[in-house]
Design a protein around this motif. Structure first.
Motif, mmCIF file in Angstrom:
data_model
loop_
_atom_site.group_PDB
_atom_site.id
_atom_site.type_symbol
_atom_site.label_atom_id
_atom_site.label_comp_id
_atom_site.label_asym_id
_atom_site.label_seq_id
_atom_site.Cartn_x
_atom_site.Cartn_y
_atom_site.Cartn_z
ATOM 1 N N LYS A 49 -16.519 -4.735 -5.249
ATOM 2 C CA LYS A 49 -15.101 -5.107 -5.413
ATOM 3 C C LYS A 49 -14.805 -5.480 -6.859
ATOM 4 O O LYS A 49 -13.750 -5.122 -7.395
ATOM 5 N N THR A 50 -15.712 -6.209 -7.491
ATOM 6 C CA THR A 50 -15.479 -6.537 -8.899
ATOM 7 C C THR A 50 -15.649 -5.297 -9.773
ATOM 8 O O THR A 50 -15.013 -5.202 -10.828
ATOM 9 N N PHE A 51 -16.484 -4.353 -9.339
ATOM 10 C CA PHE A 51 -16.573 -3.079 -10.059
ATOM 11 C C PHE A 51 -15.220 -2.383 -10.035
ATOM 12 O O PHE A 51 -14.737 -1.898 -11.062
ATOM 13 N N GLU A 52 -14.604 -2.319 -8.858
ATOM 14 C CA GLU A 52 -13.307 -1.653 -8.741
ATOM 15 C C GLU A 52 -12.239 -2.368 -9.559
ATOM 16 O O GLU A 52 -11.319 -1.738 -10.081
ATOM 17 N N ALA A 53 -12.391 -3.681 -9.689
ATOM 18 C CA ALA A 53 -11.406 -4.455 -10.454
ATOM 19 C C ALA A 53 -11.561 -4.260 -11.955
ATOM 20 O O ALA A 53 -10.613 -4.497 -12.711
ATOM 21 N N GLY A 54 -12.732 -3.816 -12.388
ATOM 22 C CA GLY A 54 -12.943 -3.583 -13.815
ATOM 23 C C GLY A 54 -14.373 -3.221 -14.139
ATOM 24 O O GLY A 54 -15.285 -3.967 -13.787
ATOM 25 N N HIS A 55 -14.564 -2.061 -14.760
ATOM 26 C CA HIS A 55 -15.909 -1.623 -15.144
ATOM 27 C C HIS A 55 -15.861 -0.865 -16.463
ATOM 28 O O HIS A 55 -14.803 -0.416 -16.903
ATOM 29 N N ILE A 56 -17.008 -0.733 -17.083
ATOM 30 C CA ILE A 56 -17.098 0.015 -18.329
ATOM 31 C C ILE A 56 -16.869 1.496 -18.032
ATOM 32 O O ILE A 56 -17.386 2.023 -17.043
ATOM 33 N N PRO A 57 -16.064 2.184 -18.841
ATOM 34 C CA PRO A 57 -15.760 3.591 -18.567
ATOM 35 C C PRO A 57 -17.021 4.436 -18.363
ATOM 36 O O PRO A 57 -17.977 4.351 -19.127
ATOM 37 N N GLY A 58 -16.991 5.224 -17.300
ATOM 38 C CA GLY A 58 -18.094 6.124 -16.991
ATOM 39 C C GLY A 58 -19.176 5.531 -16.123
ATOM 40 O O GLY A 58 -20.088 6.247 -15.684
ATOM 41 N N ALA A 59 -19.104 4.221 -15.834
ATOM 42 C CA ALA A 59 -20.173 3.564 -15.079
ATOM 43 C C ALA A 59 -20.161 3.958 -13.614
ATOM 44 O O ALA A 59 -19.119 4.274 -13.030
ATOM 45 N N ASP A 60 -21.332 3.909 -13.001
ATOM 46 C CA ASP A 60 -21.521 4.019 -11.568
ATOM 47 C C ASP A 60 -21.946 2.644 -11.067
ATOM 48 O O ASP A 60 -22.248 1.745 -11.869
ATOM 49 N N PHE A 61 -21.979 2.465 -9.757
ATOM 50 C CA PHE A 61 -22.346 1.167 -9.178
ATOM 51 C C PHE A 61 -23.599 1.303 -8.331
ATOM 52 O O PHE A 61 -23.728 2.239 -7.531
ATOM 53 N N LEU A 62 -24.533 0.357 -8.512
ATOM 54 C CA LEU A 62 -25.768 0.313 -7.732
ATOM 55 C C LEU A 62 -25.778 -0.932 -6.847
ATOM 56 O O LEU A 62 -25.607 -2.050 -7.343
ATOM 57 N N GLY A 145 -10.948 0.968 -10.374
ATOM 58 C CA GLY A 145 -11.123 2.004 -9.364
ATOM 59 C C GLY A 145 -12.563 2.142 -8.898
ATOM 60 O O GLY A 145 -13.484 1.575 -9.470
ATOM 61 N N ALA A 146 -12.731 2.904 -7.832
ATOM 62 C CA ALA A 146 -14.044 3.112 -7.239
ATOM 63 C C ALA A 146 -14.928 3.969 -8.143
ATOM 64 O O ALA A 146 -14.425 4.741 -8.963
ATOM 65 N N PRO A 147 -16.261 3.854 -8.011
ATOM 66 C CA PRO A 147 -17.149 4.668 -8.847
ATOM 67 C C PRO A 147 -17.033 6.153 -8.533
ATOM 68 O O PRO A 147 -16.915 6.549 -7.372
ATOM 69 N N LYS A 148 -17.069 6.963 -9.572
ATOM 70 C CA LYS A 148 -17.032 8.419 -9.407
ATOM 71 C C LYS A 148 -18.440 9.002 -9.315
ATOM 72 O O LYS A 148 -18.626 10.120 -8.836
ATOM 73 N N GLY A 149 -19.422 8.245 -9.774
ATOM 74 C CA GLY A 149 -20.802 8.664 -9.672
ATOM 75 C C GLY A 149 -21.178 9.747 -10.666
ATOM 76 O O GLY A 149 -20.365 10.208 -11.476
ATOM 77 N N TYR A 150 -22.443 10.165 -10.603
ATOM 78 C CA TYR A 150 -22.987 11.230 -11.444
ATOM 79 C C TYR A 150 -23.565 12.319 -10.543
ATOM 80 O O TYR A 150 -23.902 12.060 -9.381
ATOM 81 N N PRO A 151 -23.696 13.522 -11.048
ATOM 82 C CA PRO A 151 -24.330 14.573 -10.241
ATOM 83 C C PRO A 151 -25.750 14.162 -9.844
ATOM 84 O O PRO A 151 -26.506 13.628 -10.657
ATOM 85 N N ALA A 152 -26.084 14.399 -8.585
ATOM 86 C CA ALA A 152 -27.398 13.999 -8.082
ATOM 87 C C ALA A 152 -28.515 14.743 -8.814
ATOM 88 O O ALA A 152 -28.338 15.872 -9.280
ATOM 89 N N THR A 153 -29.650 14.078 -8.927
ATOM 90 C CA THR A 153 -30.834 14.669 -9.548
ATOM 91 C C THR A 153 -31.998 14.565 -8.564
ATOM 92 O O THR A 153 -31.925 13.860 -7.552
ATOM 93 N N THR A 154 -33.068 15.255 -8.873
ATOM 94 C CA THR A 154 -34.322 15.064 -8.155
ATOM 95 C C THR A 154 -35.184 14.161 -9.021
ATOM 96 O O THR A 154 -35.695 14.583 -10.061
ATOM 97 N N PHE A 155 -35.274 12.914 -8.619
ATOM 98 C CA PHE A 155 -36.000 11.926 -9.403
ATOM 99 C C PHE A 155 -37.427 11.824 -8.884
ATOM 100 O O PHE A 155 -37.647 11.472 -7.721
ATOM 101 N N LYS A 156 -38.390 12.106 -9.746
ATOM 102 C CA LYS A 156 -39.802 11.966 -9.403
ATOM 103 C C LYS A 156 -40.381 10.835 -10.240
ATOM 104 O O LYS A 156 -40.490 10.949 -11.459
ATOM 105 N N ALA A 157 -40.719 9.738 -9.574
ATOM 106 C CA ALA A 157 -41.238 8.571 -10.275
ATOM 107 C C ALA A 157 -42.671 8.791 -10.745
ATOM 108 O O ALA A 157 -43.418 9.587 -10.168
#
Length: 289
Positions: A49-62, A145-157
């Motif tokens: 909710k605080t993300f939607e109220a204000g976030h750095i441009p381009g950010a996603d939420f975890l 506003g709500a997060p727009k996210g990033y294109p999914a990746t295949t993350f191999k740790a």
């Protein structure tokens, strides 16, 4: 190859906004109070909710508890298995080839927790010094506003062993002269002078106290390396020792871990369950003043 510093300034991040390789994440969680006698010390509420109220441009939420913790564990925020983390981080467009920056609101401990988690997976992320608070105080751009996210990746740790330990590993190191155990909670809780929301008041026996709160400035940035080194040195935390950090739930201690990493300490680990487990287990010893 030289590892990047774990901190990034607001000026540095502002210059990087718009970089297609940047992956920027708001990591905020809130610990809300619960009624006395509750089985849990607090209620973990995601900061969407605080993300939607204000976030750095381009950010996603975890969402730390919702996506990046072991839901079957008795404690909040416990590290899940690698497969869960690979899927969750990959779903948010993160992999080791990206420039990963983490921030949070109110306190940096949520972003430093994600930094330590990613470090254990082989990803060297950076944490925004001062978080969103400093960013906004400087009048930098904020979107709603709500997060727009990033294109999914295949993350191999590429997991790194030893960055998290359990109660048995901590218990085995009690009294070990080659190990120093550090409590990042406030002095009153370390000494057992106030009731603890985690269970029995007090500390892991023999542990020293370098409070995470004492390492943070009024503007939410971290203290200088010289000041941090002085505080750790005064507590007997030296580079030749194995250093185990703990707090209440494995979150605020990651502030200590970030500064110790910057100072060049390399024998560091986090007791993940921390006092949320230790204080409730009558089979584990506890110490007070």
């Amino acid at each position: 190859m030289t590892e990047p510093t774990p901190l990034i300034t607001t000026e540095q991040l502002a210059a990087q906004l718009g970089d297609p390789n940047l992956r920027l994440y708001d990591c905020t969680t809130y610990n809300e109070p619960v009624p006395p006698g509750s089985d849990v010390p607090y209620r973990a509420v995601p900061g969407d909710k605080t993300f939607e109220a204000g976030h750095i441009p381009g950010a996603d939420f975890l969402d730390l508890q919702g996506e990046f913790s072991d839901a079957s564990a008795q404690q909040f925020f416990m590290m899940p298995d690698v497969a869960q983390l690979e899927a969750a981080f990959g779903g948010h467009g993160l992999d080791a080839s990206k420039s990963v920056v983490l921030y949070s609101i109110g306190t940096m401990m949520w972003s430093t927790r994600f930094w330590w988690m990613l470090r254990s997976l082989g990803v060297e992320a950076r944490v925004l010094d001062g978080g969103l608070d400093k960013w906004k105080d400087e009048g930098r751009p904020v979107l709603t506003g709500a997060p727009k996210g990033y294109p999914a990746t295949t993350f191999k740790a590429t997991p790194r062993a030893g960055l998290f330990v359990d109660k048995n590993a901590v218990k085995a190191r009690l009294g070990d002269p080659a190990t120093v155990i550090v409590n990042a909670l406030g002095p009153q809780f370390h000494r057992g002078l106030e009731p603890s929301r985690y269970g029995r008041p007090g500390r892991v026996p023999g542990s020293v106290n370098v409070s995470a709160a004492a390492l943070v400035n009024a503007d939410k940035t971290l203290t200088t390396l010289a000041d941090a080194e002085a505080k750790f040195d005064a507590a007997g935390v030296t580079r030749d020792k194995n250093v185990i950090l703990y707090c209440g739930g494995g979150i605020s201690a990651t502030i200590d871990l970030l500064l110790l990493t910057q100072l060049g300490y390399d024998k560091l680990t986090l007791y993940d369950a921390s006092m949320g487990e230790w204080a409730k287990d009558p089979a584990l010893p506890i110490e007070t003043d």
